[in-house]
Write an enzyme that holds these catalytic residues in place. Structure first.
Site, PDB file in Angstrom:
ATOM      1  NE  ARG A 187      42.963 -46.711 -23.184  1.00  0.00           N
ATOM      2  CZ  ARG A 187      42.363 -47.597 -23.995  1.00  0.00           C
ATOM      3  NH1 ARG A 187      41.263 -48.213 -23.604  1.00  0.00           N
ATOM      4  NH2 ARG A 187      42.858 -47.862 -25.186  1.00  0.00           N
ATOM      5  CE1 TYR A 209      35.971 -28.349  -6.323  1.00  0.00           C
ATOM      6  CE2 TYR A 209      35.384 -30.138  -7.800  1.00  0.00           C
ATOM      7  CZ  TYR A 209      36.214 -29.089  -7.454  1.00  0.00           C
ATOM      8  OH  TYR A 209      37.280 -28.780  -8.245  1.00  0.00           O
ATOM      9  CG  ASP A 265      32.025 -35.985  -3.284  1.00  0.00           C
ATOM     10  OD1 ASP A 265      32.888 -36.402  -2.491  1.00  0.00           O
ATOM     11  OD2 ASP A 265      32.244 -35.098  -4.128  1.00  0.00           O
ATOM     12  CE  LYS A 286      40.855 -32.052  -3.180  1.00  0.00           C
ATOM     13  NZ  LYS A 286      39.654 -32.174  -3.951  1.00  0.00           N
TER      14      LYS A 286
END
Ligand code: PLP
Length: 379
Positions: free
Chosen positions: A46, A98, A170, A195
């Site tokens: 992690r 978004y 973003d 994306k």
């Protein structure tokens, strides 16, 4: 290094044990230590994983930043940025962005006492009246999803620097091939890696890139404490995706231009939202801060009815009706009922996101087939 060479080589070194040219998928949860606290820099997956380390170096390099952090999704990356804040802090965010970002801000973080102001950022000066002593962060997205609005990143950065606020951009729609917000003065770049960076519709991932070491340490602490890390297989897929980003983006841009121009001439098409048009309200800013204009666009029909839009959305054969964007295959989407359904209707309409808006993610197929498909669907 030029951009294509950088995208191919960024972050990847031949594997020291075998010489493998691609970074292996280190599918492990832990690492054996020689003695307590004597290890090779890796303790528990992690906190660190070598496939993720290579990817984070690649992400930093392609955004011209010093540090990259990879997350299990784009919203997990956004979540980490907001966790830098305290109750009582205020954020100025773009009013058109978004829907999942809006949902995270308004439905998750507001109840922890963080206040969000949603502002039209097509003019950077619009943020000034909202700045006060509690303001800590400005969040923008450019081009915006789905209306392709443009924010002047350098102008916004001049304001945030003056008031010592963090600026996070973003950059999902542009990708690092088209735009590098850190070079324009942003403090943090965020991507839905799902994306264009992944590029093949086979992975969910997010990232943050920054230059400041302290900021990196704070965000790394949040990443390992909250645990939204990507698995090594996903990191490998994105490392592979990045190697072809420049070639894919060139084709997305070429196809995007042809589809946008064709749509604009179609007698049944109303408005086309694409920042490459010279009469787009912020085309000059787009031209200044982007290398080209990409393959994302939205449009309405002259018969501006929801029924007609839904008929077109269901009639394409090459464009697949699906959420997401930025993959090699073309997608068609209905923001009002799909990607932006989490924004209250009156908020959406106020920002121009009508019920009949159709969004396209133009892929890298042969453009003649894409135009033929839209032709038969629009009729
Ligand atoms: C502009 C933008 N930002 C953030 C996200 C969220 O990313 P993810 O779906 O990888 O969590 C998306 C997803 O569609 C997006 O389009």
């Amino acid at each position: 290094m030029k951009i294509g060479t950088k995208f191919i080589h960024a972050g990847v070194e031949p594997d020291p044990t075998t010489g493998a040219i691609m970074t292996p998928i280190y599918q492990t949860s832990t690492y054996v230590q020689e003695a307590p606290a004597q290890h090779k820099g890796y303790e528990y997956a992690r906190s660190q994983n070598p496939t993720r380390t290579a990817l984070e170096a690649a992400l930093a390099a392609i955004e011209n930043g010093r540090y990259g952090l990879a997350f299990s999704s784009g919203v997990a990356a956004t979540d980490a940025v907001i966790k830098l804040l305290q109750p009582g802090d205020e954020v100025i965010a773009a009013s058109d962005m978004y829907g999942g970002t809006y949902r995270l801000f308004s439905k998750v973080f507001e109840k922890f006492g963080i206040r969000f102001h949603y502002v039209n950022m097509q003019n950077a000066e619009n943020v000034r009246p909202y700045i006060n002593s509690n303001t800590k962060l400005v969040w923008t997205e450019t081009p915006t999803n789905p209306l392709m609005n443009i924010t002047d990143i350098a102008a916004l950065a001049a304001i945030t620097r003056q008031h010592k606020l963090l600026l996070c951009v973003d950059n999902t729609f542009a990708s690092p091939y088209l735009q590098n917000p850190l070079d324009l003065g942003a403090d943090i770049v965020m991507h839905s890696v799902t994306k264009y960076l992944g590029g093949h519709s086979d992975v969910i991932q997010g990232c943050l890139v920054m230059n400041d070491k302290d900021l990196r340490e704070q965000l790394y602490f949040i990443q390992k404490s909250c645990g939204a890390v990507p698995g090594p297989m996903d990191c490998f897929l994105v490392l592979r995706g990045i190697k072809t980003l420049h070639v894919r983006m060139q084709r997305h841009c070429e196809n995007g231009r042809k589809v946008a121009e064709w749509l604009r001439k179609h007698p049944k098409v109303g408005k086309v939202y694409w920042c490459g048009f010279e009469d787009h309200p912020n085309h000059d800013i787009a031209k200044k801060q982007m290398r080209d204009f990409g393959g994302m666009m939205s449009f309405t029909l002259k018969d501006d009815s929801v029924e007609e839009a839904k008929r077109v959305l269901s009639a394409t054969r090459v464009f697949a009706l699906a959420e997401s964007l930025g993959g090699v295959e073309s997608l068609i989407n209905h923001p009002a009922s799909m990607t932006h359904a989490s924004i209250p209707r009156e908020e959406r309409i106020k920002n121009g996101l009508t019920d009949s808006l159709i969004r396209l993610s133009v892929g890298i197929e042969d453009v003649e087939d894409l135009i033929e498909d839209l032709k038969q669907a629009i009729g």
